[in-house]
Write a protein that holds these residues in place. Structure first.
Motif, PDB file in Angstrom:
ATOM      1  N   ARG A   1       1.517   2.716  10.570  1.00 43.18           N
ATOM      2  CA  ARG A   1       2.028   1.738   9.746  1.00 43.18           C
ATOM      3  C   ARG A   1       2.741   2.042   8.569  1.00 43.18           C
ATOM      4  O   ARG A   1       3.312   1.213   7.910  1.00 43.18           O
ATOM      5  CB  ARG A   1       0.661   0.720   9.244  1.00 43.18           C
TER       6      ARG A   1
ATOM      7  N   CYS B   1       2.080   3.773   5.798  1.00 46.44           N
ATOM      8  CA  CYS B   1       1.515   3.238   4.198  1.00 46.44           C
ATOM      9  C   CYS B   1       0.666   4.355   3.858  1.00 46.44           C
ATOM     10  O   CYS B   1       0.091   5.294   4.629  1.00 46.44           O
ATOM     11  CB  CYS B   1       0.926   2.023   4.450  1.00 46.44           C
TER      12      CYS B   1
ATOM     13  N   SER C   1      -8.618   2.445   5.741  1.00 45.42           N
ATOM     14  CA  SER C   1      -7.474   1.714   6.228  1.00 45.42           C
ATOM     15  C   SER C   1      -7.265   0.578   5.558  1.00 45.42           C
ATOM     16  O   SER C   1      -6.090   0.053   5.006  1.00 45.42           O
ATOM     17  CB  SER C   1      -7.721   1.155   7.545  1.00 45.42           C
TER      18      SER C   1
ATOM     19  N   GLU D   1      -3.993  -0.577   2.690  1.00 42.43           N
ATOM     20  CA  GLU D   1      -3.238  -1.721   2.754  1.00 42.43           C
ATOM     21  C   GLU D   1      -3.557  -2.532   1.782  1.00 42.43           C
ATOM     22  O   GLU D   1      -2.278  -3.298   1.308  1.00 42.43           O
ATOM     23  CB  GLU D   1      -3.424  -2.341   4.171  1.00 42.43           C
ATOM     24  N   ASN D   2      -4.700  -2.968   1.439  1.00 39.76           N
ATOM     25  CA  ASN D   2      -4.788  -4.095   0.376  1.00 39.76           C
ATOM     26  C   ASN D   2      -5.420  -3.667  -1.157  1.00 39.76           C
ATOM     27  O   ASN D   2      -5.626  -4.473  -1.742  1.00 39.76           O
ATOM     28  CB  ASN D   2      -5.922  -5.151   0.971  1.00 39.76           C
TER      29      ASN D   2
END
Length: 311
Positions: free
Chosen positions: A202, A204, A297, A301-302
């Protein structure tokens, strides 16, 4: 009056900005549109800052640099995601209903000692996690090892760096001056750790341990037999938020570093022997490999980011 017009156009981007650290650059980019343009759009500057902040990007013929170069905005994206640390005070949204079948992580680990120009250790660990295989129980191995040992060796989240396997002439040594309080107090005050996790598919990244605020929670020295006369265990801890619905709100990430060495005159000479990274829930139980990678993960991402102030 615009004071930039008085300067040679090369002075700021090529002579002043490269001398600043990451936190100063982030704050300076908020001062004015001119500074933001000079910092964010200078790819060469961002590359130099990233490598100086995380020397492990150069490990293994620069494999980390090659992965970062694939980010949407290359080093600029990586820096903006990795320099602030993930804030444990902000809860994460629930994870996706089903995790990706295969997740590929790159753990960049750098260990620093204040006052030394080079890091004590820089390395990375590549981990491909197949969640479909993890759901299947290897009954043969479970029968041979027993349920508990099988769970501990195969199912729990644990990353191990065997740094000391290198030949003696290839090991990276660092020296600690003898103090009245012993090397434990010196390492507790001066050693710091950085750990940035990159999810490669991804493109990131997220910082789990930040060197500006990450200090050891414990340092323990043991005297052992020759040829190694001193063994020191240094432990770092940090917390990251768990997704909504997970049975504890946060999880603890622990990095345990074992240094081996010996006395040499007025100093003690050490090298990194092993580094072990584990994750526990707030009840003290070690996370499964699947849960650990899912939480990392989701945090990458968040998770909310925060700028760490130098202490």
């Amino acid at each position: 009056m615009n004071y930039f017009d008085r300067l040679d156009e090369d002075i700021v981007p090529f002579h002043l900005l490269p001398r600043l650290d990451g936190e100063t650059l982030i704050r300076l980019s908020c001062v004015s549109p001119e500074f933001r343009h000079l910092i964010i759009n200078n790819e060469d500057l961002m590359r130099k800052i990233c490598i100086s902040t995380w020397p492990s990007l150069l490990y293994g013929d620069g494999i980390g640099c090659r992965k970062v170069s694939r980010f949407p905005s290359s080093y600029r994206s990586f820096f903006c995601q990795a320099f602030p640390s993930i804030d444990e005070h902000h809860p994460l949204p629930p994870p996706p209903p089903s995790p990706r079948p295969v997740t590929f992580f790159m753990y960049n680990m750098d260990i620093f000692l204040q006052g030394q120009r080079e890091p004590c250790y820089s390395g990375l660990y590549l981990d491909q996690v197949d969640t479909t295989e993890m759901e299947q129980v290897d009954t043969t191995m479970e029968r041979l090892l027993g349920p508990k040992l099988y769970y501990d060796t195969r199912r729990t989240f644990k990353i191990h760096w065997p740094c000391g396997l290198a030949r003696a002439d290839r090991r990276k040594f660092f020296s600690v001056k003898k103090e009245k309080e012993g090397c434990e107090e010196y390492l507790k005050q001066n050693m710091s750790l950085s750990c940035v996790v990159v999810e490669i598919y991804r493109s990131c990244a997220g910082s789990l341990f930040h060197p500006s605020t990450c200090k050891p929670v414990s340092v323990k020295e043991t005297r052992i037999r020759l040829p190694i006369s001193v063994e020191v265990e240094v432990v770092f801890e940090t917390f990251i938020p768990a997704p909504v619905g997970f049975y504890t709100e946060m999880v603890k990430c622990e990095v345990k570093i074992t240094c081996c060495g010996w006395e040499e005159g007025d100093e003690e000479k050490f090298y990194m022997d092993t580094i072990e990274f584990t994750m526990d829930d707030m009840n003290g139980e070690q996370l499964t490999r699947k849960d650990g990678n899912l939480i990392i993960s989701n945090a990458i991402e968040n998770g909310e980011r925060k700028i760490n102030k130098q202490t």
